[in-house]
Design an enzyme around this catalytic site. Structure first.
Site, PDB file in Angstrom:
ATOM      1  CB  THR A   1     122.863  43.993  -6.476  1.00 14.22           C
ATOM      2  OG1 THR A   1     122.460  45.281  -6.005  1.00 14.22           O
ATOM      3  CG2 THR A   1     121.634  43.163  -6.793  1.00 14.22           C
TER       4      THR A   1
ATOM      5  NE  ARG B   1     135.264  57.912  -7.327  1.00 13.50           N
ATOM      6  CZ  ARG B   1     134.300  58.812  -7.346  1.00 13.50           C
ATOM      7  NH1 ARG B   1     134.439  59.931  -8.036  1.00 13.50           N
ATOM      8  NH2 ARG B   1     133.169  58.588  -6.699  1.00 13.50           N
TER       9      ARG B   1
ATOM     10  CB  VAL C   1     127.036  52.080  -3.931  1.00 15.62           C
ATOM     11  CG1 VAL C   1     126.657  51.492  -2.565  1.00 15.62           C
ATOM     12  CG2 VAL C   1     125.961  51.757  -4.961  1.00 15.62           C
TER      13      VAL C   1
ATOM     14  CB  THR D   1     127.507  42.626  -8.677  1.00 14.69           C
ATOM     15  OG1 THR D   1     126.418  43.526  -8.365  1.00 14.69           O
ATOM     16  CG2 THR D   1     128.245  42.298  -7.404  1.00 14.69           C
TER      17      THR D   1
ATOM     18  NE  ARG E   1     128.204  52.246 -13.333  1.00 16.82           N
ATOM     19  CZ  ARG E   1     128.062  52.026 -12.032  1.00 16.82           C
ATOM     20  NH1 ARG E   1     128.673  51.004 -11.457  1.00 16.82           N
ATOM     21  NH2 ARG E   1     127.318  52.825 -11.303  1.00 16.82           N
TER      22      ARG E   1
ATOM     23  CG  ASP F   1     138.114  52.932  -5.986  1.00 18.41           C
ATOM     24  OD1 ASP F   1     136.879  52.944  -5.967  1.00 18.41           O
ATOM     25  OD2 ASP F   1     138.775  52.564  -6.980  1.00 18.41           O
TER      26      ASP F   1
ATOM     27  CB  CYS G   1     120.258  48.645 -10.409  1.00 15.69           C
ATOM     28  SG  CYS G   1     121.489  49.260  -9.232  1.00 15.69           S
TER      29      CYS G   1
END
Length: 426
Positions: free
Chosen positions: A126, A36, A13, A91, A337, A31, A266
């Site tokens: 979210t 990364r 995202v 989340t 994930r 981050d 999600c």
């Protein structure tokens, strides 16, 4: 506008959003993952969401908030002069499917340390309705010493990223926006309107925007659960589910959902956030949780169907060999994930099946770390008693299944997309 933007969290995202904002604003991509940051500074995105060429076009090697562009950092002092902080951290849920807000709390602590008068903290993660103002804002107030809606403000603009989708990129997806006051709402909406070509929708409150996001994926989850149940019914009746759906889809208002394994960060997670909030207010959400139970049980169901087909063909299940094609949670994407392929693999192993997993997209180290199993990036030379298409990576459509299967082997197509004869599918 004179905003200086910080995007906290550079995953699927955050990175595309930071890259897009950097075309018109000075942006710091922050981050805590040092590896990364190091990769991104070299123009390498291991999530494959942003091409190296696109990333290099906005990349800055030094921190300079007077010029548009994107600078990556894991040092908090590099974000102290930013005025807009956009939080895009995950989340997840815990092992009991309870919302885990730890990443949000930690991100809010980071922002709180550099928050100044007049700054705006915008959340994209979210959540259930109320998290931004009831959970995150108190952390910002405590760490910064500032007063909400007096010294600093908040906004919420839910992410709508579809990992691996190169057509519906962030700029082409209509964005819901909101602010902690009507005036801030307009500022947040104007900010996103400047980069989102698909347009924006300004929600009246932050809670409305939060609720809108969480029901988007809950609705998809319930619809997929419905067709998963249909698949079970039609399989027991000896009817091809995909043929039924193709026929039903000829009606103009039929919703074309397909059966499948519902994983990812999600659809397989968000309904639990809404359910948790509902239960806190004394309401037990029956349809939402029923959909979750149906979809969470599909991995074991798929495994049982494969084993039944093997038995019907006279294949000894114990110590049989099976090739699983794909491990990521969706096609043409390296994201592992919450992949539900692991449920199929574990169930097959419980039957005594030896499973080999081939996935050219999945990061082998990440799979090993998260799930304790090994995957291959190259096809093994042996032949198998069964081959299962678990994920419809485009790489798999060119495979010669005759080279992968023993005589009388089972071929099972979880996705229902193979153009060759198969023994079963959802």
């Amino acid at each position: 506008m004179s905003q200086k933007i910080c995007v906290v969290g550079l995953g699927y995202v955050g990175l595309p959003l930071a890259r897009l904002f950097a075309t018109k604003y000075p942006v710091v991509g922050f981050d805590i993952n040092e590896k990364r940051i190091s990769e991104l500074r070299k123009g390498v995105d291991t999530t494959l969401e942003i091409s190296s060429e696109l990333l290099q076009s906005v990349l800055k090697n030094e921190l300079d908030l007077s010029q548009n562009g994107l600078f990556f950092s894991n040092k908090i002092e590099d974000i102290k002069d930013c005025t807009i902080f956009i939080v895009t951290v995950p989340t997840p849920v815990d092992k009991h499917n309870k919302p885990d807000l730890t990443p949000l709390y930690k991100a809010s602590e980071t922002v709180g340390k550099v928050l100044k008068k007049g700054d705006i903290a915008i959340y994209e993660s979210t959540v259930y309705p109320g998290v931004t103002e009831e959970e995150c804002v108190p952390v910002l107030e405590k760490i910064s010493g500032l007063k909400f809606n007096v010294d600093f403000y908040a906004g919420y603009s839910p992410e709508r990223i579809n990992p691996g989708d190169k057509n519906h990129t962030v700029d082409k997806i209509l964005k819901v926006t909101s602010g902690s006051t009507p005036e801030i709402g307009k500022i947040v909406d104007t900010l996103y309107s400047s980069i989102i070509t698909a347009g924006t929708h300004l929600a009246p409150t932050i809670k409305v925007a939060e609720a809108a996001k969480v029901i988007e994926n809950s609705q998809r989850d319930i619809n997929i659960a419905f067709v998963n149940e249909l698949s079970k019914i039609f399989n027991s009746l000896g009817i091809n589910t995909h043929d039924v759906l193709a026929a039903a889809s000829t009606k103009w208002n039929f919703l074309p959902f397909k059966p499948g394994l519902v994983g990812g960060h999600c659809i397989g997670v968000d309904p639990y956030y809404l359910a948790q909030k509902a239960q806190e207010h004394g309401y037990h959400p029956e349809i939402i949780l029923a959909g979750r139970r149906m979809n969470d049980g599909m991995g074991e169901y798929v495994a049982s169907q494969i084993v039944k087909l093997m038995i019907k063909k006279g294949i000894s299940v114990l110590n049989s060999t099976l090739l699983m094609l794909g491990f990521t949670f969706k096609e043409n994407c390296p994201d592992v994930r919450n992949t539900k392929i692991i449920d199929v693999v574990n169930a097959l192993k419980s039957y005594g099946v030896s499973v080999v997993i081939f996935d050219p997209w999945a990061d082998q180290d990440e799979v090993k770390h998260e799930y304790g199993i090994s995957t291959l990036k190259e096809l093994p030379a042996e032949k198998f008693d069964a081959v299962v298409l678990g994920v419809s990576h485009e790489d798999f459509f060119e495979l010669d299944f005759n080279l992968l299967t023993k005589d009388n082997a089972v071929i099972y197509d979880v996705k229902g997309v193979l153009k060759i004869p198969v023994d079963g599918s959802l």
